[in-house]
Design an enzyme around this catalytic site. Structure first.
Site, mmCIF file in Angstrom:
data_model
loop_
_atom_site.group_PDB
_atom_site.id
_atom_site.type_symbol
_atom_site.label_atom_id
_atom_site.label_comp_id
_atom_site.label_asym_id
_atom_site.label_seq_id
_atom_site.Cartn_x
_atom_site.Cartn_y
_atom_site.Cartn_z
ATOM 1 N N HIS A 8 11.286 -13.000 -11.666
ATOM 2 C CA HIS A 8 12.047 -12.057 -10.836
ATOM 3 C C HIS A 8 11.391 -11.918 -9.461
ATOM 4 C CE1 HIS A 8 14.212 -11.125 -14.382
ATOM 5 N NE2 HIS A 8 13.681 -9.949 -14.704
ATOM 6 N N GLN A 35 16.975 -11.558 -9.897
ATOM 7 C CA GLN A 35 16.426 -11.681 -11.229
ATOM 8 C C GLN A 35 16.762 -12.975 -11.947
ATOM 9 O OE1 GLN A 35 16.467 -6.844 -11.760
ATOM 10 N NE2 GLN A 35 16.295 -8.039 -13.616
ATOM 11 N N CYS A 83 10.719 -5.301 -17.091
ATOM 12 C CA CYS A 83 10.014 -6.349 -16.326
ATOM 13 C C CYS A 83 10.060 -6.082 -14.823
ATOM 14 C CB CYS A 83 10.590 -7.716 -16.642
ATOM 15 S SG CYS A 83 12.369 -7.746 -16.834
ATOM 16 N N THR A 142 10.953 -15.124 -32.820
ATOM 17 C CA THR A 142 11.731 -16.350 -32.537
ATOM 18 C C THR A 142 12.510 -16.241 -31.224
ATOM 19 O OG1 THR A 142 13.556 -15.461 -33.845
ATOM 20 C CG2 THR A 142 11.986 -16.909 -34.984
ATOM 21 N N GLY A 143 12.402 -15.105 -30.551
ATOM 22 C CA GLY A 143 13.107 -14.922 -29.275
ATOM 23 C C GLY A 143 12.280 -15.441 -28.111
ATOM 24 N N ARG A 184 21.522 -10.818 -10.310
ATOM 25 C CA ARG A 184 21.160 -11.967 -11.150
ATOM 26 C C ARG A 184 21.406 -13.241 -10.372
ATOM 27 N NH1 ARG A 184 18.234 -11.013 -15.380
ATOM 28 N NH2 ARG A 184 19.729 -9.538 -16.223
ATOM 29 N N GLY A 188 15.713 -13.231 -18.098
ATOM 30 C CA GLY A 188 15.750 -11.806 -18.441
ATOM 31 C C GLY A 188 16.913 -11.478 -19.355
HETATM 32 C C1 2RA Z 1 16.789 -8.355 -17.388
HETATM 33 N N1 2RA Z 1 15.010 -6.731 -17.132
HETATM 34 O O1 2RA Z 1 16.188 -9.053 -16.560
HETATM 35 C C2 2RA Z 1 16.150 -7.109 -17.954
HETATM 36 C C3 2RA Z 1 15.807 -7.260 -19.401
HETATM 37 N N2 2RA Z 1 14.852 -8.258 -19.620
HETATM 38 O O2 2RA Z 1 17.920 -8.631 -17.830
#
Ligand code: 2RA
EC number: 1.2.1.11
Length: 329
Positions: A234, A153, A126, A9-10, A227, A157
C-alpha cells in the site's frame, strides 16, 4: 511455546509462517488452523509439513498464543473461546479493534500498554499501521492537528480472488470478480463497503484507529482509500498539519531514527519509496518529505509498506515477540 496460526492457508497466514521462520520465533510446536473445509490440508513451515486442524481441535491443543487472520466472523465467535481457554489471541480482523476493552497495538508505538490480562489483542488495519509508524514520532514532537490521507492500495489487501481477477483481466480471461469493476488498468475509489456517512469502512478505519493508537481523539483525520492494480504493498499520500512548526531536517532525522521506518528520499537521484521496493520487506518506507507551502505548519509525506508484512503478519508477530520478551503470556 505452542503457536497456532488461525487462517494458515490464507494469504496473510502464509506470510505469517514465512515471517515466523525468518525471525526464528521461539516456537516449539506449530498448530496450523483453518476452516473445516481446509482440515487435513498441509502447510510447510521450515521445510516440514504440518496438517491443518479445525478450530475446536486447536483450542483443545492449548497453544500459548494464537495468531488470527480468519475474518471478523470467525474471530468474533472463536477468539473468546481461545481466550477463555487461557490462550492469548492476536487478531488481524477489524472485530475487536474499536472495542474499548481491547488494545490496538503497533509494538513500536504502544506495546507498553500490554499486560497479562490482555487475552485478545487487536492488530490494526494495514493502511493504519504504516501511517502511524511514520506519524507517531512526529506527533510526539510537534502534535498532529489534522491529517489528510489518500491511499493507493494493493489488491493483496482484498485477497486471492482479487489477485486472480487482475491476472485474468491481464490475460484477457473471463473469471470471477472480487470487485464491482475491472481492476486492470483501473483505479477503484472504494476499499470495503460504504458507511452511512459516505465514507468506506477502510477510510473510517484510518480515522478511528489512528486516534486510538495515538491516544488522541482531537486529531482530525479525513481519508480517501483507492484500490489500484498493484501487488507489492500500500502507498499513502499524507498531508499533516501540526500544532507547532517543524524543521524539515529535524523531521527527516526523527524518521531516520525511528525503528521500523526507512527514509528513502532523494529526488535528485529519483529516490522515493515504491511498492516494488517494499514488497517482501518488513519496514515502512517514507519519502517525498516536503513542506506544504500552501499552509503553515504542514508537511507532505509519501508512505509505502508491504501490507501483508508490517501491515499484518510482521506486526502481529512483533506483538507476540513483545509478549514473550516481557513474560506476558
Ligand atoms: C484492504 N486493509 O486492503 C484492507 C484489508 N486488508 O482491503
Amino acid at each position: 511455546m505452542k503457536v497456532a496460526v488461525v487462517g494458515a492457508t490464507g494469504m496473510v497466514g502464509e506470510v505469517m509462517l514465512q515471517v515466523l521462520a525468518e525471525r526464528n520465533f521461539p516456537l516449539t510446536e506449530l498448530i496450523p488452523v483453518a476452516s473445516e473445509r481446509s482440515v487435513g490440508k498441509e502447510v510447510t513451515f521450515k521445510e516440514k509439513k504440518y496438517k491443518v486442524v479445525g478450530l475446536q481441535t486447536a483450542v483443545e491443543m492449548k497453544p500459548d498464543v494464537a495468531l488470527f487472520s480468519a475474518g471478523g466472523t470467525t474471530s468474533l465467535e472463536w477468539a473468546p473461546k481461545f481466550a477463555e481457554a487461557g490462550i492469548t489471541v492476536i487478531d488481524n480482523s477489524s472485530a475487536w479493534r474499536m472495542d474499548t476493552s481491547k488494545k490496538l497495538i503497533v509494538p513500536e508505538i504502544n506495546a507498553d500498554a500490554l499486560t497479562t490480562s490482555d487475552k485478545i489483542i487487536a492488530n490494526p488495519n494495514c493502511s493504519t499501521i504504516q501511517l502511524v509508524m511514520a506519524l507517531a514520532p512526529l506527533h510526539k514532537k510537534y502534535g498532529i492537528k489534522r491529517l489528510v490521507v489518500s491511499t493507493y492500495q494493493s489488491i493483496t489487501g482484498t485477497g486471492v480472488k482479487a489477485v486472480q481477477q487482475l491476472e485474468n483481466e491481464y490475460q484477457g480471461i473471463e473469471g470471477e470478480r472480487a470487485y464491482n469493476y475491472q481492476i486492470h488498468r483501473n483505479a477503484i475509489p472504494q476499499c470495503d463497503v460504504f458507511e452511512d456517512n459516505g465514507y468506506t469502512k477502510e477510510e473510517m478505519k484510518l480515522v478511528r484507529e489512528t486516534q486510538k493508537i495515538l491516544n488522541d481523539a482531537t486529531i482530525a483525520v479525513t481519508a480517501t482509500a483507492v484500490r489500484i492494480p498493484v501487488v507489492g504493498g500500500h502507498s499513502e499520500a499524507v498531508n499533516v498539519e501540526f500544532n507547532t512548526d517543524f524543521d524539515l531536517n529535524e523531521v527527516r532525522t526523527i524518521l531516520e531514527n525511528t525503528p521500523g521506518v526507512t527514509v528513502k528520499d532523494n529526488i535528485k537521484e529519483f529516490e522515493y519509496p515504491m511498492p516494488l521496493d517494499a514488497e517482501g520487506k518488513n519496514d515502512v518506507f517514507v519519502g517525498r518529505i516536503r513542506r506544504d507551502d500552501s499552509q503553515p505548519k504542514t508537511l507532505n509525506l509519501w508512505i509505502v509498506a508491504d501490507n501483508l508484512r508490517k501491515g499484518a503478519s510482521t506486526n502481529t508477530i512483533q506483538i507476540a515477540e513483545y509478549l514473550v520478551a516481557n513474560n506476558l503470556l
